[in-house]
Design an enzyme around this catalytic site. Structure first.
Site, PDB file in Angstrom:
ATOM      1  N   TYR A 141       3.954  17.722  11.356  1.00 57.86           N
ATOM      2  CA  TYR A 141       5.046  16.653  11.752  1.00 57.86           C
ATOM      3  C   TYR A 141       6.323  17.287  11.776  1.00 57.86           C
ATOM      4  CZ  TYR A 141       1.030  14.163   9.246  1.00 57.86           C
ATOM      5  OH  TYR A 141      -0.046  13.566   8.851  1.00 57.86           O
ATOM      6  N   TYR A 151       0.611  13.940   1.004  1.00 59.73           N
ATOM      7  CA  TYR A 151       0.030  14.461   2.165  1.00 59.73           C
ATOM      8  C   TYR A 151       0.010  15.932   2.118  1.00 59.73           C
ATOM      9  CZ  TYR A 151       0.656   9.507   3.310  1.00 59.73           C
ATOM     10  OH  TYR A 151       0.379   8.266   3.468  1.00 59.73           O
ATOM     11  N   CYS A 202      -2.171  33.234  10.430  1.00 63.36           N
ATOM     12  CA  CYS A 202      -2.121  33.818  11.743  1.00 63.36           C
ATOM     13  C   CYS A 202      -1.675  32.675  12.846  1.00 63.36           C
ATOM     14  CB  CYS A 202      -3.147  34.617  12.471  1.00 63.36           C
ATOM     15  SG  CYS A 202      -3.631  35.977  11.315  1.00 63.36           S
ATOM     16  N   ARG A 238       3.471   7.576  -0.049  1.00 60.21           N
ATOM     17  CA  ARG A 238       4.392   8.670  -0.093  1.00 60.21           C
ATOM     18  C   ARG A 238       5.677   8.319  -1.381  1.00 60.21           C
ATOM     19  NH1 ARG A 238       5.529  11.860   4.127  1.00 60.21           N
ATOM     20  NH2 ARG A 238       4.389  10.510   5.589  1.00 60.21           N
ATOM     21  N   ARG A 253       2.075  19.625   6.562  1.00 62.63           N
ATOM     22  CA  ARG A 253       3.316  18.813   6.985  1.00 62.63           C
ATOM     23  C   ARG A 253       4.414  19.468   7.808  1.00 62.63           C
ATOM     24  NH1 ARG A 253       6.528  16.244   4.613  1.00 62.63           N
ATOM     25  NH2 ARG A 253       6.237  14.312   5.782  1.00 62.63           N
ATOM     26  N   GLU A 280       0.830  -1.110  -0.060  1.00 62.10           N
ATOM     27  CA  GLU A 280       0.020  -0.021  -0.035  1.00 62.10           C
ATOM     28  C   GLU A 280       0.845   1.348  -0.006  1.00 62.10           C
ATOM     29  OE1 GLU A 280      -2.302  -0.601   3.719  1.00 62.10           O
ATOM     30  OE2 GLU A 280      -3.308  -2.453   2.721  1.00 62.10           O
TER      31      GLU A 280
END
Ligand code: PLP
Length: 421
Positions: free
Chosen positions: A317, A374, A345, A277, A313, A274
Site C-alpha cells: 500500500y 494488518y 529478494c 486499524r 504494508r 467495525e
C-alpha cells in the site's frame, strides 16, 4: 496516544524493555501493548451512541490474546471468513455480537455461521442472498441480514483500500439497492434487519464518512417507506490512524461519534461499528535487528532481519511507518540517512526510504511503529522465512502469544507424490 515510550534509554512497551524481549524471543517479533489496546477500545466505544455494537474487525489483528483482551471490554467481532468466525468464537466472543462481512461467503461458511447463531450477515449481492436463503432453509432457520450497499463515495484513501465507490467489487450498487431489498422481502428464510456500508480504510478525513452516513440515513427512510424493517445501521470501519508524526492527525473518535449520533437521531436505529486499524494499529510494533549497515554509491542501507513477508504494508500500500532505534540516541549521537530494507529478494522489500536515524551498526535493534493492524495477520513465510512471533505486554508482564514458527514447519506439510519417490 500509545504506550511505546523510551524509559532509561530504551524503547519500552508499557514497563517492559523491547531489548529485553528481543534477548529472549529473538528477532523479528511483533509486540502489542494491552494498555494501548484497552485505551483505544475505550476511547472509540465511549464516543459512540449508546447501545451500539462495536464489532472489532478480526482481519486487522486476529491473535486470540488480542481478541480476548478486547472481548473482555465488551467487543464483538466482524469476521470475513469461517476461519475468523471460529477464531472469534474461540476467543469467547458471543455469537450474538458477531457480524459476518465479505463478498464471497461460501455455503459452508454460511452454515457454520447460522448454526453458531451470529447477529447478522452483511450480504453483498443477490446471488449471495439466494444462497443464504437456501442454506437457512436447509437448517430450518432464518438468516438476519443487512445489505452492504455501495454508496458511491470516494473515501480519499489509497486505491487498494478504497471500497465505497461504484467501480469496486464491494456491496450492492446504489441503483440496485431497492431491487435487492424487494427480493429479500420475498424470501422465507431471510430476515431483513438493516443496512451496512463500509467505504474503505485509513480514512483520514471525515467528509467521506459524513457523505456516506447522509446517504444511508436517506436510504433508511425510503426503505422504511417501502415497508422494510431497518432497525440496524452498520457503518463498517475505516477510521484512520496517524502513521506519520508530521501529518495532520486523523479525525478524533469524538467527531466521528458526533456523525453517528446524527444518524441515530434521524433514524432511531441501533448502530454497528467495525473498527480494526483505529483500535490496534498503534498498539503494536515490529522489532527487528540490523543485520548489516551497508554503504551504497549514493545511499546507506540498513538491512534488517524483518522482511516484506513479515509486514507487507509498505510494499502493498506504499504505507509509511515510523522507524526508530530501540536504544535511545544520546544527545550528541551522530545521525545518518538510511533506506531501511529487508532481506527478501524483491526491490519492494523496503520499510522506509531516506530515513533519519542515529548511526546504527550490525545487531542494533529498530522498531517499526504502528504495525499492530494488518501486520502479523498478513504475514507469509515467503522466502522460507518462518512467521515471526507475537508478544503481548501488560504493565511489567509479557508473554509470547504466538511462538516463532519452527523451521521444520516450513516444509513439514509438503508431500512428495509417488512418481517422484
Ligand atoms: C477491513 C474491514 C473493516 C475494518 O477496517 P479498518 O479500516 O481496519 O477499521 C471493517 N469492515 C469491513 C467490512 C472490512 O472489510
Amino acid at each position: 496516544m500509545n504506550h511505546f515510550q523510551y524509559k532509561d534509554g530504551v524503547l519500552c512497551a508499557e514497563d517492559v524493555s523491547l531489548a529485553a524481549i528481543a534477548k529472549e524471543v529473538g528477532t523479528p517479533f511483533y509486540c502489542y501493548s494491552s494498555a494501548t489496546l484497552e485505551r483505544h477500545y475505550k476511547v472509540f466505544s465511549q464516543s459512540l451512541p449508546k447501545d451500539s455494537l462495536v464489532a472489532f474487525s478480526v482481519k486487522a489483528n486476529g491473535n486470540l490474546a488480542v481478541l480476548k483482551t478486547l472481548a473482555a471490554m465488551g467487543a464483538g467481532a466482524d469476521v470475513v471468513s469461517g476461519g475468523e468466525l471460529k477464531k472469534a468464537l474461540a476467543a469467547g466472543i458471543a455469537a450474538e455480537k458477531i457480524v459476518f462481512s465479505g463478498v464471497g461467503k461460501t455455503k459452508t461458511e454460511m452454515a457454520l455461521a447460522l448454526k453458531s447463531g451470529i447477529f447478522q450477515f452483511n450480504v453483498e449481492s443477490e446471488p449471495e442472498l439466494f444462497a443464504l436463503n437456501d442454506v437457512a432453509a436447509s437448517l430450518g432457520v432464518k438468516a438476519p441480514i443487512a445489505f452492504r450497499v455501495n454508496p458511491d463515495v470516494d473515501a480519499l484513501t489509497h486505491a487498494k483500500i478504497s471500497t465505497g465507490h461504484s467501480e469496486t467489487k464491494f456491496g450492492v450498487p446504489w441503483a440496485k439497492v431497492e431491487e435487492a431489498y424487494a427480493a429479500a422481502a420475498k424470501l422465507p428464510n431471510i430476515d431483513v434487519c438493516g443496512i451496512d456500508v463500509h467505504i474503505g480504510s485509513q480514512i483520514t478525513d471525515l467528509a467521506p464518512f459524513a457523505a456516506a452516513f447522509d446517504r444511508i440515513t436517506a436510504l433508511t427512510k425510503s426503505l422504511r417507506a417501502a415497508g422494510h424493517t431497518i432497525s440496524r445501521i452498520d457503518v463498517g470501519g475505516g477510521l484512520g490512524v496517524p502513521y506519520r508524526n508530521d501529518n495532520v492527525p486523523p479525525p478524533d473518535p469524538a467527531a466521528y461519534g458526533a456523525l453517528a449520533a446524527k444518524v441515530v437521531k434521524e433514524t432511531g436505529a441501533q448502530m454497528i461499528f467495525e473498527p480494526g486499524r483505529v483500535i490496534v494499529a498503534n498498539a503494536g510494533v515490529l522489532v527487528t535487528r540490523v543485520i548489516y549497515a551497508k554503504s551504497g554509491e549514493d545511499k546507506n542501507f540498513l538491512i534488517v532481519d524483518a522482511g516484506m513477508n513479515d509486514l507487507i504494508r509498505p510494499a502493498m500500500y506504499d504505507a509509511y511507518h515510523e522507524i526508530v532505534a530501540v536504544k535511545a540516541p544520546a544527545a550528541d549521537a551522530p545521525w545518518s540517512r538510511y533506506d531501511v530494507v529487508g532481506p527478501v529478494c524483491e526491490t519492494s522489500d523496503i520499510f522506509g526510504a531516506d530515513r533519519a536515524l542515529p548511526v546504527l551498526k550490525s545487531d542494533d535493534l529498530v522498531a517499526i511503529l504502528a504495525a499492530g493492524a494488518y501486520g502479523a495477520v498478513m504475514a507469509s513465510a515467503y522466502n522460507a522465512r518462518p512467521l515471526a512471533p507475537e508478544v503481548l505486554v501488560k504493565g511489567d508482564e509479557w508473554a509470547v502469544v504466538r511462538p516463532r514458527m519452527d523451521d521444520d514447519a516450513l516444509y513439514a506439510s509438503d508431500r512428495i507424490p509417488a512418481w517422484i519417490g
